[in-house]
Design an enzyme around this catalytic site. Structure first.
Site, PDB file in Angstrom:
ATOM      1  N   LYS A 226      49.281  34.427  35.110  1.00  0.00           N
ATOM      2  CA  LYS A 226      49.957  34.343  36.417  1.00  0.00           C
ATOM      3  C   LYS A 226      48.909  33.886  37.429  1.00  0.00           C
ATOM      4  CE  LYS A 226      50.714  35.860  40.173  1.00  0.00           C
ATOM      5  NZ  LYS A 226      50.628  35.064  41.437  1.00  0.00           N
TER       6      LYS A 226
ATOM      7  N   GLU B 131      37.677  41.858  38.054  1.00  0.00           N
ATOM      8  CA  GLU B 131      36.616  41.128  38.775  1.00  0.00           C
ATOM      9  C   GLU B 131      37.049  41.089  40.225  1.00  0.00           C
ATOM     10  OE1 GLU B 131      34.330  39.714  35.389  1.00  0.00           O
ATOM     11  OE2 GLU B 131      33.977  39.228  37.485  1.00  0.00           O
TER      12      GLU B 131
ATOM     13  N   CYS C  66      33.701  34.931  45.429  1.00  0.00           N
ATOM     14  CA  CYS C  66      33.423  36.352  45.269  1.00  0.00           C
ATOM     15  C   CYS C  66      31.926  36.603  45.318  1.00  0.00           C
ATOM     16  CB  CYS C  66      34.017  36.850  43.966  1.00  0.00           C
ATOM     17  SG  CYS C  66      33.513  35.873  42.563  1.00  0.00           S
TER      18      CYS C  66
ATOM     19  N   GLU D 147      34.186  42.357  53.249  1.00  0.00           N
ATOM     20  CA  GLU D 147      34.168  41.031  52.636  1.00  0.00           C
ATOM     21  C   GLU D 147      35.031  40.111  53.499  1.00  0.00           C
ATOM     22  OE1 GLU D 147      36.487  40.237  49.099  1.00  0.00           O
ATOM     23  OE2 GLU D 147      34.797  39.153  48.250  1.00  0.00           O
TER      24      GLU D 147
HETATM   25  P1  NAP Z   1      44.464  38.840  45.812  1.00  0.00           P
HETATM   26  O1  NAP Z   1      45.372  38.856  46.973  1.00  0.00           O
HETATM   27  O2  NAP Z   1      44.066  40.121  45.210  1.00  0.00           O
HETATM   28  O3  NAP Z   1      45.175  37.909  44.726  1.00  0.00           O
HETATM   29  C1  NAP Z   1      44.646  37.655  43.453  1.00  0.00           C
HETATM   30  C2  NAP Z   1      45.765  37.416  42.476  1.00  0.00           C
HETATM   31  O4  NAP Z   1      46.567  38.585  42.401  1.00  0.00           O
HETATM   32  C3  NAP Z   1      46.722  36.288  42.868  1.00  0.00           C
HETATM   33  O5  NAP Z   1      47.226  35.676  41.694  1.00  0.00           O
HETATM   34  C4  NAP Z   1      47.833  37.038  43.575  1.00  0.00           C
HETATM   35  O6  NAP Z   1      49.057  36.324  43.548  1.00  0.00           O
HETATM   36  C5  NAP Z   1      47.911  38.284  42.707  1.00  0.00           C
HETATM   37  N1  NAP Z   1      48.490  39.454  43.358  1.00  0.00           N
HETATM   38  C6  NAP Z   1      48.667  39.702  44.682  1.00  0.00           C
HETATM   39  N2  NAP Z   1      49.249  40.909  44.853  1.00  0.00           N
HETATM   40  C7  NAP Z   1      49.435  41.435  43.612  1.00  0.00           C
HETATM   41  C8  NAP Z   1      49.987  42.662  43.122  1.00  0.00           C
HETATM   42  N3  NAP Z   1      50.452  43.595  43.930  1.00  0.00           N
HETATM   43  N4  NAP Z   1      50.008  42.857  41.793  1.00  0.00           N
HETATM   44  C9  NAP Z   1      49.525  41.941  40.945  1.00  0.00           C
HETATM   45  N5  NAP Z   1      49.013  40.757  41.339  1.00  0.00           N
HETATM   46  C10 NAP Z   1      48.965  40.513  42.667  1.00  0.00           C
HETATM   47  O7  NAP Z   1      43.121  38.080  46.098  1.00  0.00           O
HETATM   48  P2  NAP Z   1      42.949  36.653  46.738  1.00  0.00           P
HETATM   49  O8  NAP Z   1      43.110  36.814  48.204  1.00  0.00           O
HETATM   50  O9  NAP Z   1      43.801  35.655  46.032  1.00  0.00           O
HETATM   51  O10 NAP Z   1      41.442  36.327  46.335  1.00  0.00           O
HETATM   52  C11 NAP Z   1      40.412  36.768  47.103  1.00  0.00           C
HETATM   53  C12 NAP Z   1      39.760  38.004  46.512  1.00  0.00           C
HETATM   54  O11 NAP Z   1      39.441  37.789  45.167  1.00  0.00           O
HETATM   55  C13 NAP Z   1      38.443  38.304  47.170  1.00  0.00           C
HETATM   56  O12 NAP Z   1      38.338  39.694  47.379  1.00  0.00           O
HETATM   57  C14 NAP Z   1      37.418  37.871  46.158  1.00  0.00           C
HETATM   58  O13 NAP Z   1      36.171  38.488  46.234  1.00  0.00           O
HETATM   59  C15 NAP Z   1      38.097  38.165  44.891  1.00  0.00           C
HETATM   60  N6  NAP Z   1      37.549  37.351  43.815  1.00  0.00           N
HETATM   61  C16 NAP Z   1      36.746  37.956  42.891  1.00  0.00           C
HETATM   62  C17 NAP Z   1      36.174  37.206  41.881  1.00  0.00           C
HETATM   63  C18 NAP Z   1      35.264  37.840  40.869  1.00  0.00           C
HETATM   64  O14 NAP Z   1      34.971  37.216  39.865  1.00  0.00           O
HETATM   65  N7  NAP Z   1      34.814  39.054  41.092  1.00  0.00           N
HETATM   66  C19 NAP Z   1      36.443  35.853  41.797  1.00  0.00           C
HETATM   67  C20 NAP Z   1      37.254  35.274  42.746  1.00  0.00           C
HETATM   68  C21 NAP Z   1      37.815  36.053  43.749  1.00  0.00           C
HETATM   69  P3  NAP Z   1      49.558  35.474  44.828  1.00  0.00           P
HETATM   70  O15 NAP Z   1      48.350  34.786  45.367  1.00  0.00           O
HETATM   71  O16 NAP Z   1      50.567  34.562  44.260  1.00  0.00           O
HETATM   72  O17 NAP Z   1      50.132  36.455  45.761  1.00  0.00           O
END
Ligand code: NAP
Length: 498
Positions: free
Chosen positions: A186, A262, A296, A394
């Site tokens: 997904k 992650e 990240c 962050e």
């Molecule tokens: P996010 O809102 O947590 O979304 C990540 C993924 O989860 C997307 O596919 C999102 O789908 C989905 N999602 C959202 N709400 C969900 C729920 N309640 N249940 C299950 N899945 C759900 O994060 P983001 O804003 O896209 O990405 C930024 C964050 O990711 C930052 O905190 C960053 O540090 C972290 N990140 C970490 C790494 C690592 O390797 N540690 C790498 C990259 C990013 P939709 O977008 O379709 O809503």
């Protein structure tokens, strides 16, 4: 496909995608239209999948796992498919980079570099498939022999974010496939295209039907349902710490599925007075501006030795002001657009908060207007104290906070003063300082006199609230396996009942 021939202009019409289950494409009633963050024009339309579509995808992955069409092959046969994938990705590199840029807003030259990394992930995954093995215990005495088998964990749910849609996908998929698992992916709704293109590539490379399934839709609906699904054996989630926490609850309330998480980071870059300050300034500018700071592992906390702080900040400002921010489809662009409207607002709100808290933006500190798309200038705040929101949260944008230290102990303390533990970087020519900081700062990835370097051979993952488990390399494959202890009696049993 005519629309993608010219990769340096936005498409005339959006490309349409179905979703991919059991080796076939399916249509959906509702669609999501993505506007490119760099140009504000429609670039893709993807399916809004339903819970029934998700159930069909999980059932397909389950069938493909249980009948051993993939896990029953030799590591060499699985590796051969992964090597064919690498070859096809090489041929489709420009097309995949183009859609990555259109949906994400990252510079096209950077996107192509990321596809090269993805190709390497499949090549490393191919080798890992062949080398995956268990262990044996020849130490249990003459009457007993012990073996430890590694078996694939089963059906994996894979949820990926929008900042590196294809790169993060490819840092996981080859290793999940190397282990013999099947999966349901997904992607983020705003950046689904390249995850769907990978379905075409895997099918062409000979991956059996049902091993790689993709469902699309929003995180709150379809993502949440995947985390709660009782027939998913493991969930690999990459995204925010807040949603990572909800995955833990969902796993506990459903079937105790294994989790790989992650999550976020607030990563320190520690600069000592004895470092090559020119190199360190270049590393710091890159570390916060690459991918508009939406990494990240972005180094968002500069911790610089006080005796050189003013000189270093001056060098850094000079570097940051020469970064080429602009149209993601321009070959010369180094920093593109902010990926989502929501993220753009979040970053600008943090910049306002930093100013209100009394920190000084010595460069950047505002949006850049090109008449279309959303852009923010790489920003350096000085006069930051560790309790300010800009130093603790962050931001996930090109905003760097500078703080100073006098002793190595203070540098280590400041670096560890965060709930996160994803990555860190240290700059010094003194081996004692480099190793002391590397050993004492709690982070899953470390760079000495460099930043964000490395390949898919090395494991990725975080300490503390940055996550659980490791991805990529042989560690990454092992995450998707479980071990079985096998005891074999040799010779005549010594009877319990005489
Ligand atoms: P996010 O809102 O947590 O979304 C990540 C993924 O989860 C997307 O596919 C999102 O789908 C989905 N999602 C959202 N709400 C969900 C729920 N309640 N249940 C299950 N899945 C759900 O994060 P983001 O804003 O896209 O990405 C930024 C964050 O990711 C930052 O905190 C960053 O540090 C972290 N990140 C970490 C790494 C690592 O390797 N540690 C790498 C990259 C990013 P939709 O977008 O379709 O809503």
């Amino acid at each position: 496909m005519d629309q993608v021939k010219n990769y340096l202009l936005p498409p005339k019409a959006p490309r349409e995608f179905g979703f991919f289950v059991d080796g076939r494409w399916h249509e959906s009633r509702d669609q999501f239209e993505r506007l490119s963050p760099g140009h504000g024009v429609p670039v893709t339309r993807t399916a809004k999948c339903t819970p029934e579509d998700l159930n069909a995808a999980v059932a397909s992955a389950r069938r493909a796992f249980e009948d051993r069409r993939w896990s029953g092959l030799s590591g060499a046969a699985r590796g051969a498919v992964l090597l064919r994938v690498a070859e096809i990705l090489r041929q489709r590199r420009d097309e995949i980079a183009y859609f990555e840029t259109l949906e994400n807003g990252k510079p096209i030259a950077q996107a192509r570099g990321e596809i090269d990394h993805c190709i390497a992930c499949f090549e490393v995954g191919a080798g890992a498939a062949r080398l995956l093995h268990g262990d044996s215990y020849n130490s249990l005495g003459d009457g007993l022999f012990g073996m430890v088998l590694r078996e694939p964990i089963g059906v994996v749910g894979l949820i990926t974010p929008w900042n590196f849609p294809f790169l993060i996908l490819c840092e996981r998929v080859p290793f999940i496939l190397a282990s013999g698992c099947t999966m349901v992916v997904k992607p983020s709704e705003v950046t689904s295209a390249t995850t769907l293109i990978l379905a075409e590539v895997l099918a062409e490379a000979g991956l059996p039907d049902g091993v790689y399934n993709v469902i699309t839709g929003s995180g709150r609906t379809i993502g949440q349902a995947l985390t709660e699904h009782p027939d998913v054996d493991m969930l690999s989630f990459t995204g925010s710490t807040a949603v990572g926490r909800s995955c833990v609850h969902a796993a506990a309330d459903s079937n105790f599925k294994k989790l790989g998480l992650e999550l976020g980071g607030k990563n320190p870059i520690i600069v000592f007075a004895d470092s090559d300050l020119e190199d360190a300034a270049d590393g710091a500018a890159f570390g916060i501006s690459f991918n508009t700071g939406q990494c990240c592992v972005s180094s968002s906390r500069l911790i610089v030795e006080r005796s050189v702080a003013a000189e270093f900040e001056k060098l850094l400002v000079e570097k940051m002001e020469r970064i080429r921010v602009g149209d993601p489809l321009d070959e010369a662009t180094q920093v593109g657009a902010i990926t989502t409207d929501q993220q753009n607002t979040t970053i600008l709100d943090y910049i306002a908060k930093g100013k209100a808290e009394g920190a000084q933006p010595v460069t950047g500190g505002q949006a850049i207007e090109f008449g279309k798309g959303q852009y923010i200038a790489p920003t350096l705040f000085t006069g930051v104290s560790p309790d300010m929101a800009i130093a603790r949260d962050e931001i996930f944008g090109p905003v760097l906070c500078s703080m100073s230290f006098d002793t190595i102990e203070q540098a280590i303390e400041l670096a560890n003063d965060t709930v996160y533990g994803l990555a860190a970087s240290v700059w010094t020519k003194n081996i004692d300082k480099a190793l002391t900081v590397t050993r004492r700062v709690r982070a899953g990835r470390f760079w000495v006199n460099t930043i964000m370097a490395g390949g898919p051979e090395m494991p990725l993952g975080g300490f503390k609230q940055s996550g659980w488990g490791r991805e990529a390399g042989t560690y990454g494959v092992e995450e998707y396996t479980q071990v079985k202890s096998v005891h074999v009696e040799i010779g005549k049993r010594s009877h319990w009942i005489a």
